[in-house]
Enzyme design. Structure first.
Site, PDB file in Angstrom:
ATOM      1  CE  LYS A 335      -3.807  -2.033   2.531  1.00  0.00           C
ATOM      2  NZ  LYS A 335      -4.367  -2.178   3.877  1.00  0.00           N
ATOM      3  N   GLY A 514       9.565  -2.308  11.631  1.00  0.00           N
ATOM      4  CA  GLY A 514       8.970  -1.004  11.952  1.00  0.00           C
ATOM      5  C   GLY A 514      10.034   0.043  12.262  1.00  0.00           C
TER       6      GLY A 514
END
Ligand SMILES: Nc1ncnc2c1ncn2[C@@H]1O[C@H](COP(=O)(O)OP(=O)(O)OP(=O)(O)O)[C@@H](O)[C@H]1O
Ligand SMILES: O=C(O)[C@H](O)COP(=O)(O)O
Length: 539
Positions: A335, A514
């Site tokens: 995305k 992350g």
């Protein structure tokens, strides 16, 4: 790791299973790996950045930026496939101000470098650069034997490894990555309290116990590692008191206490209670302001960076702040929304940006192409257009794939064909980049000196649609062997590189998904910020 082979240490520093980063035992990198971006860059402020001839000539022609389709709104012109030639609208000299090529001296000019750790500022001393002070973090390698011998060290690592249904470790990378710091502490006579989380437990959850890690840790460290059933309290106090110099005590999952993620000061104080000092080597968790990554620094002095944390920052911050140029980023994944920050941040830094993965269809649709049933984020169409315009304005050569592999369903056995990106039929979805795109991407990558990769080019989990991702992995492996700095930023791209079997060849594979993303976005990592500053070094 090929990086090791290039070291010019006087003693052999070859990696082995227990010590993947042997050069980090050297506390101030007397001869750091020369391909690290900050070391291979010139320290002459007046030097001119020279592009390969072909690029330099296109640089003289700003109007040649044409990675996007014609800006004409006519349907016919819009349906032409993208042109993907490379061009630079920046003047070669103006690509970056000289200070950016000064390695760690660039700390003063680039806030990203302000969170660097110590141990390498000497690399640029005496090379004609004056008046700049490094703002580095203190490293465990800066501590003397006297500061460590007999001391209880609270060491936070990220031992969040994957386990199968029988609780066997399926990938021990993170454990191996923590070993150099633990061994260093052991060798200096410290008593190591090793702390980590595993998973995201809600309270005490046996399946998230760190117990399955004990045998592998013991094997890698060459000592019998003891474990406690808690991470604070009387049992920890008792076992810590009985720990010999060079001993290692693994504390139970720190996230069994909700106070950990709340960064509760009282809990942090309890974690710190039996320790004398703090070492943070948990790069993968450095983006979390938790009690064991941030809170504990309020109660333990010194609080310093471990070797893994140091290495991650060396590569991820060093490469982005002071790259050898041309500098390319490859951003893929599903995305746009999850990579907006990364793309925006990288547009400020890179010369070439290659986009792949599911996000490209949002860019195509924003350009007026039909994308069939490909993944599209309708609410990000405007953003995609803005990002393309930003790239153009900044003179970044942004490349989108010109052809794609489409499938009639999202499945490993789907029927597939290759089509231009402007000709995706209704009912079909793009699941990989096509061969022309791979060729164009490879040619662009051939011109570079530093590459950062984050996110796969396609649905690489299905073999049929893994070709683009694997081609990029192989290209980066080839370029690594030619001296290009290649950095793989966590998660799926690392899995892809491992699947292809070229992980060991890359310059750096991040242990943090992350955390590496946040770093690439230019965010500050609380677990790093909280550490002590190194003594400023004028360079
Ligand atoms: N064309 C596509 N259509 C749908 N999904 C895709 C497509 N290309 C890639 N993907 C999927 O994207 C997922 C990875 O996307 P994600 O945004 O999570 O990247 P990532 O995990 O952040 O990458 P990294 O972990 O390297 O940072 C993979 O599971 C892959 O199958
Ligand atoms: O796996 C990771 O990325 C780190 O261990 C951090 O885990 P978290 O996302 O659960 O904080």
């Amino acid at each position: 790791m090929k990086t090791i082979a290039r070291l010019s240490h006087s003693r052999p520093l070859l990696p082995d299973k227990t010590n993947p980063f042997p050069f980090f035992f050297s506390s101030i990198y007397p001869n750091p790996p020369h391909h690290l971006p900050f070391l291979s860059l010139t320290t002459n402020p007046s030097s001119t950045f020279i592009l390969p001839h072909s690029m330099a000539s296109s640089a003289a022609s700003p109007s040649t930026f044409s990675l996007l389709p014609s800006t004409s709104t006519s349907a016919s012109s819009r349906r032409q496939p993208f042109s993907t030639h490379l061009s630079f609208s920046r003047s070669p000299v103006a690509l970056r101000s000289p200070i950016r090529r000064l390695g760690f001296a660039g700390a003063a000019a680039d806030p990203l470098l302000a969170i660097h750790v110590a141990g390498k500022t000497s690399a640029v001393v005496g090379r004609g650069v004056r008046g700049v002070v490094s703002m580095a973090k203190k490293s465990v390698g800066d501590l003397t034997e006297a500061e460590l011998k007999g001391k209880v060290v609270f060491m936070r690592a990220d031992l969040n490894v994957p386990l199968d249904e029988n609780r066997n470790i399926t990938d021990d990378t993170r454990i191996r990555a923590a070993v150099p710091t633990i061994k260093h502490l052991m060798s200096k006579g410290a008593k190591v309290l090793l702390s980590s989380h595993l998973g995201r437990p809600k309270g005490v959850t046996p399946k998230f116990s760190l117990a399955p890690l004990v045998p592998r840790l013991s094997e890698l460290l060459g000592v019998q590692v003891e474990k406690t059933d808690d991470c604070i309290g009387p049992e920890v106090e008792k076992k810590a008191a009985a720990l010999p110099e060079g001993g290692v005590l693994l504390l139970e999952n720190v996230r069994f206490y909700p106070e950990e993620e709340k960064n509760d000061p009282e809990f942090a104080k309890k974690l710190a209670a039996v320790a004398d000092l703090y070492v943070n080597d948990a790069f993968g968790t450095a983006h979390r302001a938790h009690a064991s990554t941030e809170g504990v620094t309020k109660f333990l002095k010194p609080s310093v960076a471990g070797f893994l944390l140091q290495k991650e920052l060396d590569y991820l911050v060093g490469a982005v702040s002071s790259p050898k140029r041309p500098f390319a980023a490859i951003v893929g994944g599903s995305k746009v929304s999850s990579k907006i920050g990364v793309i925006e941040s990288l547009l400020e830094k890179v010369d070439i940006l290659l986009l792949g993965g599911g996000m490209i269809f949002t860019f195509y649709k924003a350009q007026g192409f039909s994308v069939g049933s490909s993944l599209v984020e309708e609410d990000k169409l405007e953003l995609a257009t803005t990002l393309l315009a930003q790239a153009k304005a900044k003179g970044v050569s942004l490349m989108l794939p010109t052809d794609v592999v489409i499938a009639d369903k999202f499945a490993p056995d789907a029927a597939s064909k290759i089509v231009p990106c402007s000709a995706i039929p209704d009912g079909w979805m793009g699941l990989d980049i096509g061969p022309d795109s791979i060729k164009a991407f490879n040619e662009a990558l051939d011109t570079t000196k530093t590459i950062i990769w984050n996110g796969p080019m396609g649905v690489f989990e299905f073999d049929k649609f893994a070709v683009g991702t694997e081609a990029i992995a192989n290209k980066l492996a080839e370029l690594s062997s030619k001296g290009v700095t290649t950095i793989i930023g966590g998660g799926d791209s690392v899995a892809a590189v491992e699947k292809v079997g070229v992980a060991d060849v890359m310059s750096h594979i991040s242990t943090g998904g992350g955390a590496s993303l946040e770093l690439l976005e230019g965010k500050e990592l609380p677990g790093v910020l909280a550490l002590d500053e190194a003594v400023p070094v004028p360079v």
